[in-house]
Enzyme design. Structure first.
Site, PDB file in Angstrom:
ATOM      1  N   ARG A 107      -9.364  -7.204  -6.675  1.00  0.00           N
ATOM      2  CA  ARG A 107     -10.221  -8.443  -6.587  1.00  0.00           C
ATOM      3  C   ARG A 107     -11.651  -7.985  -6.666  1.00  0.00           C
ATOM      4  NH1 ARG A 107     -12.098  -6.996  -1.522  1.00  0.00           N
ATOM      5  NH2 ARG A 107     -10.608  -6.095  -0.036  1.00  0.00           N
TER       6      ARG A 107
ATOM      7  N   LYS B 190       0.206   2.915   9.339  1.00  0.00           N
ATOM      8  CA  LYS B 190      -0.673   1.490   8.719  1.00  0.00           C
ATOM      9  C   LYS B 190       0.263   0.526   7.971  1.00  0.00           C
ATOM     10  CE  LYS B 190      -4.102   3.244   6.117  1.00  0.00           C
ATOM     11  NZ  LYS B 190      -5.043   4.099   5.059  1.00  0.00           N
TER      12      LYS B 190
ATOM     13  N   LYS C 143     -16.573  -2.439   6.694  1.00  0.00           N
ATOM     14  CA  LYS C 143     -17.881  -1.922   6.170  1.00  0.00           C
ATOM     15  C   LYS C 143     -19.002  -2.487   6.786  1.00  0.00           C
ATOM     16  CE  LYS C 143     -14.922  -1.099   2.318  1.00  0.00           C
ATOM     17  NZ  LYS C 143     -14.447  -1.497   1.063  1.00  0.00           N
TER      18      LYS C 143
ATOM     19  N   HIS D 250     -15.791   7.412   2.819  1.00  0.00           N
ATOM     20  CA  HIS D 250     -15.338   6.336   2.226  1.00  0.00           C
ATOM     21  C   HIS D 250     -16.165   6.114   0.945  1.00  0.00           C
ATOM     22  CE1 HIS D 250     -12.992   2.267   1.841  1.00  0.00           C
ATOM     23  NE2 HIS D 250     -14.169   2.193   0.661  1.00  0.00           N
TER      24      HIS D 250
ATOM     25  N   GLY E  85      -9.326  -3.804   7.453  1.00  0.00           N
ATOM     26  CA  GLY E  85      -9.203  -2.931   8.693  1.00  0.00           C
ATOM     27  C   GLY E  85      -8.484  -3.150   9.670  1.00  0.00           C
TER      28      GLY E  85
ATOM     29  N   GLU F 224     -10.098   3.087  -3.602  1.00  0.00           N
ATOM     30  CA  GLU F 224     -10.804   3.202  -2.673  1.00  0.00           C
ATOM     31  C   GLU F 224     -10.198   4.851  -2.288  1.00  0.00           C
ATOM     32  OE1 GLU F 224     -12.100  -0.609   0.035  1.00  0.00           O
ATOM     33  OE2 GLU F 224     -10.016   0.453   0.756  1.00  0.00           O
TER      34      GLU F 224
ATOM     35  N   ARG G 252     -24.884  -6.026   5.097  1.00  0.00           N
ATOM     36  CA  ARG G 252     -23.990  -7.265   5.342  1.00  0.00           C
ATOM     37  C   ARG G 252     -24.679  -7.946   6.665  1.00  0.00           C
ATOM     38  NH1 ARG G 252     -17.525  -6.559   4.448  1.00  0.00           N
ATOM     39  NH2 ARG G 252     -17.554  -4.919   2.884  1.00  0.00           N
TER      40      ARG G 252
ATOM     41  N   LYS H 168       0.901  -1.418   0.181  1.00  0.00           N
ATOM     42  CA  LYS H 168      -0.076   0.121   0.044  1.00  0.00           C
ATOM     43  C   LYS H 168       0.944   1.219   0.047  1.00  0.00           C
ATOM     44  CE  LYS H 168      -3.630  -0.280   2.585  1.00  0.00           C
ATOM     45  NZ  LYS H 168      -4.510  -0.310   3.869  1.00  0.00           N
TER      46      LYS H 168
ATOM     47  N   VAL I 175     -16.841  -7.513  -1.675  1.00  0.00           N
ATOM     48  CA  VAL I 175     -18.138  -7.966  -0.833  1.00  0.00           C
ATOM     49  C   VAL I 175     -19.305  -6.998  -1.335  1.00  0.00           C
ATOM     50  CG1 VAL I 175     -19.224  -7.954   1.327  1.00  0.00           C
ATOM     51  CG2 VAL I 175     -16.740  -8.364   1.138  1.00  0.00           C
TER      52      VAL I 175
HETATM   53  P1  ADP Z   1     -14.073  -5.183   0.825  1.00  0.00           P
HETATM   54  O1  ADP Z   1     -13.605  -3.960   0.646  1.00  0.00           O
HETATM   55  O2  ADP Z   1     -14.543  -6.209  -0.310  1.00  0.00           O
HETATM   56  O3  ADP Z   1     -15.409  -4.882   1.820  1.00  0.00           O
HETATM   57  P2  ADP Z   1     -12.829  -6.179   3.135  1.00  0.00           P
HETATM   58  O4  ADP Z   1     -11.605  -5.287   3.291  1.00  0.00           O
HETATM   59  O5  ADP Z   1     -13.832  -6.011   3.940  1.00  0.00           O
HETATM   60  O6  ADP Z   1     -13.241  -6.163   1.630  1.00  0.00           O
HETATM   61  O7  ADP Z   1     -12.400  -7.887   2.962  1.00  0.00           O
HETATM   62  C1  ADP Z   1     -12.975  -8.667   2.408  1.00  0.00           C
HETATM   63  C2  ADP Z   1     -12.866  -9.974   2.974  1.00  0.00           C
HETATM   64  O8  ADP Z   1     -11.523 -10.400   3.026  1.00  0.00           O
HETATM   65  C3  ADP Z   1     -13.138  -9.833   4.652  1.00  0.00           C
HETATM   66  O9  ADP Z   1     -13.861 -11.300   4.798  1.00  0.00           O
HETATM   67  C4  ADP Z   1     -11.881  -9.545   5.202  1.00  0.00           C
HETATM   68  O10 ADP Z   1     -11.936 -10.079   6.644  1.00  0.00           O
HETATM   69  C5  ADP Z   1     -10.904 -10.515   4.292  1.00  0.00           C
HETATM   70  N1  ADP Z   1      -9.575  -9.767   4.278  1.00  0.00           N
HETATM   71  C6  ADP Z   1      -9.288  -8.675   3.169  1.00  0.00           C
HETATM   72  N2  ADP Z   1      -8.023  -8.284   3.408  1.00  0.00           N
HETATM   73  C7  ADP Z   1      -7.446  -9.178   4.279  1.00  0.00           C
HETATM   74  C8  ADP Z   1      -6.338  -9.489   4.607  1.00  0.00           C
HETATM   75  N3  ADP Z   1      -4.803  -8.760   4.348  1.00  0.00           N
HETATM   76  N4  ADP Z   1      -5.975 -10.501   5.585  1.00  0.00           N
HETATM   77  C9  ADP Z   1      -6.955 -11.406   5.943  1.00  0.00           C
HETATM   78  N5  ADP Z   1      -8.253 -11.237   5.458  1.00  0.00           N
HETATM   79  C10 ADP Z   1      -8.554 -10.366   4.551  1.00  0.00           C
HETATM   80  P1  ADP Z   2      -7.792  -1.834   4.342  1.00  0.00           P
HETATM   81  O1  ADP Z   2      -6.759  -2.268   3.659  1.00  0.00           O
HETATM   82  O2  ADP Z   2      -7.927  -2.463   5.792  1.00  0.00           O
HETATM   83  O3  ADP Z   2      -9.190  -1.948   3.877  1.00  0.00           O
HETATM   84  P2  ADP Z   2      -7.688   1.299   4.444  1.00  0.00           P
HETATM   85  O4  ADP Z   2      -6.449   1.840   3.943  1.00  0.00           O
HETATM   86  O5  ADP Z   2      -8.644   0.907   2.973  1.00  0.00           O
HETATM   87  O6  ADP Z   2      -7.572  -0.208   5.156  1.00  0.00           O
HETATM   88  O7  ADP Z   2      -8.566   1.846   5.427  1.00  0.00           O
HETATM   89  C1  ADP Z   2      -9.754   1.152   5.914  1.00  0.00           C
HETATM   90  C2  ADP Z   2     -10.567   2.242   6.539  1.00  0.00           C
HETATM   91  O8  ADP Z   2      -9.909   2.969   7.573  1.00  0.00           O
HETATM   92  C3  ADP Z   2     -10.906   3.489   5.673  1.00  0.00           C
HETATM   93  O9  ADP Z   2     -12.151   2.970   5.049  1.00  0.00           O
HETATM   94  C4  ADP Z   2     -11.170   4.681   6.682  1.00  0.00           C
HETATM   95  O10 ADP Z   2     -12.408   4.580   7.485  1.00  0.00           O
HETATM   96  C5  ADP Z   2     -10.165   4.348   7.801  1.00  0.00           C
HETATM   97  N1  ADP Z   2      -8.765   5.116   7.166  1.00  0.00           N
HETATM   98  C6  ADP Z   2      -7.909   4.780   6.538  1.00  0.00           C
HETATM   99  N2  ADP Z   2      -6.903   5.569   6.240  1.00  0.00           N
HETATM  100  C7  ADP Z   2      -7.413   6.756   6.942  1.00  0.00           C
HETATM  101  C8  ADP Z   2      -6.983   8.182   7.210  1.00  0.00           C
HETATM  102  N3  ADP Z   2      -5.719   8.693   6.487  1.00  0.00           N
HETATM  103  N4  ADP Z   2      -7.713   8.959   7.667  1.00  0.00           N
HETATM  104  C9  ADP Z   2      -9.123   8.756   8.113  1.00  0.00           C
HETATM  105  N5  ADP Z   2      -9.508   7.403   8.218  1.00  0.00           N
HETATM  106  C10 ADP Z   2      -8.611   6.457   7.492  1.00  0.00           C
HETATM  107 MG    MG Z   3      -9.691  -0.747   2.517  1.00  0.00          MG
END
Ligand code: ADP
Ligand code: ADP
Ligand code: MG
Length: 450
Positions: free
Chosen positions: A292, A158, A237, A208, A165, A275, A338, A116, A295
């Site tokens: 990919r 991060k 989410k 988001h 998340g 995103e 969900r 990332k 959800v």
């Molecule tokens: P979306 O953006 O499609 O909602 P999520 O970030 O919620 O995706 O992830 C989709 C699914 O993949 C969820 O079941 C989440 O727990 C799983 N997941 C996503 N990234 C990872 C990761 N790096 N390691 C383990 N599980 C992950």
């Molecule tokens: P993941 O790979 O686990 O999905 P993301 O980088 O997409 O992680 O971040 C997941 C969520 O965390 C975002 O949808 C947002 O709600 C929060 N988030 C991430 N980065 C920031 C930021 N810089 N400031 C505020 N909220 C954030």
């Molecule tokens: Mg994300």
């Protein structure tokens, strides 16, 4: 077109992909762990192969077992769904080496975007606005201090390999920076096997908003509008909608074009999601790209009439996209809830058990993507999401009304679910007005505790 596809996943997304295969006249092969013998996907696929014991590392994450199952059954392609191996570049490459088509982008794109911190650098260089922060990964504490100072506290640390998340830590003051970075690195190492972390300015109560893109291997790209995923609990989410109540036609076009630029920059093909966070000024910033199917893809399918999963398979088979950007029209409004087997009043503790009775809603504009049936026993081994309820209405108000009555009709007896919690959310004035940000749900639950 392929004759046979193996689905390297379980639950509702596996069922969704099997259905797409049927429509395309493709035979499907399900894989399952010993805990999933009675799962819907293992029951309804044309063929099913057991690939190991319940622990994910021994079954759904066991690359060799999955590849072997494909070779043994003569499947020409593998659809990874989401989670599990879907964003694993090594797996995508292993498929290629084994003469199997990976239904997704090239392993090189996955590699590029899976990091990332590096992905943000690529996007910034391509002119896509990114959230301010470290240039790539944090290299030293001194370096981190400087970046954090420049961004202004609070900041987020991060995990570069993070997802779902997890691996995100907030730091409010300089005194905490060093300890938090060390902790974040440790956590990232444990969760993702990679201790690389990066720093990002913490945006206060953003939205988001993500853009769905689709591309073929001939170099055609389209964007299919946005999804608002601001209803989150612990950065995960809970409910998604399309279009976003805060995105104008003009902003949609700007974000869509930025998303296509981002995808082109990585030589991307197949389905992907960019995103973004959108702030109070309606400025948007690239956060990450998910390589990919997601959800929440059904809300996009509802408003565009475009079947993303079928398109993924067609594109992987080398077919060009059958529509252009001009053909993409957003019609009406869609919302997804969900449905998880969990107990909201016990801090959302997962609730495995047997479903004694099940009644699912129906009617015009109601879609269920589920994987459970009456008599099915939910095991404790996997994600607690058991179903997704998607509604499509002529406008947002109609969609909200449909969701309200659909949730009220939904009966799952035998395990706890978040159905009533979802109902509570969609009745909130903040949701009805469309004026909710990423922080809404957390604030709401804090208030409820008082
Ligand atoms: P979306 O953006 O499609 O909602 P999520 O970030 O919620 O995706 O992830 C989709 C699914 O993949 C969820 O079941 C989440 O727990 C799983 N997941 C996503 N990234 C990872 C990761 N790096 N390691 C383990 N599980 C992950
Ligand atoms: P993941 O790979 O686990 O999905 P993301 O980088 O997409 O992680 O971040 C997941 C969520 O965390 C975002 O949808 C947002 O709600 C929060 N988030 C991430 N980065 C920031 C930021 N810089 N400031 C505020 N909220 C954030
Ligand atoms: Mg994300």
């Amino acid at each position: 077109m392929f004759k046979k596809i193996l689905i390297a996943n379980r639950g509702e997304i596996a069922v969704r992909i099997i259905r797409a295969c049927r429509e395309l006249g493709v035979r499907s092969v399900a894989v399952y762990s010993t805990a999933d013998k009675t799962c819907l996907h293992a029951q309804i696929a044309d063929e099913s192969v057991c690939i190991g014991p319940p622990a994910t590392k021994d079954s759904y994450l066991n690359m060799n077992a999955v590849i072997q199952a494909a070779l043994n059954t003569g499947a020409e392609a593998i659809h990874p769904g989401f989670g599990f191996l879907s964003e694993n570049a090594e797996f995508a490459q292993l498929c290629e080496k084994s003469g199997i088509v990976f239904i997704g982008p090239s392993y090189k794109s996955i590699e590029m975007l899976g990091d990332k911190a590096a992905a943000k650098e690529t996007m910034a260089a391509a002119g896509v606005p990114v959230i301010p922060g470290s240039k790539g990964a944090v290299r030293s504490i001194a370096d981190a201090k400087e970046v954090a100072e420049k961004c202004g506290y609070p900041i987020l640390v991060k995990a570069s390999a993070g997802g779902g998340g997890r691996g995100i830590r907030r730091v409010d003051s300089p005194e905490d920076l060093e300890t938090q970075i060390i902790a974040a690195q440790q956590e990232a190492k444990n969760f993702f096997g990679d201790d690389t972390v990066y720093i990002e300015k913490f945006l206060v109560d953003p939205h988001h908003v993500e853009i769905q893109i689709m591309a073929d291997t001939q170099g055609n790209y389209i964007y299919l509008g946005e999804r608002d995923c601001s209803m989150q609990r612990r950065n995960q989410k809970v409910l998604e909608e399309s279009p976003s109540p805060i995105v104008s036609a003009k902003l949609r076009e700007r974000m869509g074009k930025a998303a296509v630029t981002a995808a082109k920059e990585c030589g991307y093909y197949n389905a992907g999601t960019i995103e973004f966070l959108v702030d109070a000024n309606r400025d948007f910033y690239f956060m990450e790209m998910n390589t990919r199917i997601q959800v929440e893809h059904p809300v996009t399918e509802a408003v565009t009439g475009f079947d993303l999963v079928k398109a993924q398979i067609e594109v992987a088979a080398g077919m060009p996209l059958h529509i252009t950007q001009d053909d993409v029209k957003i019609t009406g409004h869609a919302i997804e809830c969900r449905i998880n087997a969990e107990n909201p009043s016990l801090n959302f503790r997962p609730s495995p058990g047997t479903i004694n009775a099940l009644y699912v809603p129906g009617g015009p504009g109601i879609r269920i993507d589920g994987a459970v049936y009456q008599g099915y026993t939910i095991t404790p081994y996997y994600d607690s999401m058991i179903s997704k309820l998607i509604v499509h209405g002529a406008d947002r108000n109609e969609a909200i009304r449909k969701m309200r009555w659909a949730l009220s009709e939904f009966i799952v007896d035998g395990v706890d679910t978040n159905i009533d919690f979802q109902l509570e959310i969609i009745k909130r004035p903040e949701f009805i007005s469309g004026n909710y940000d990423n922080g809404f749900l957390t604030r709401y639950m804090e208030e409820k505790k008082k």
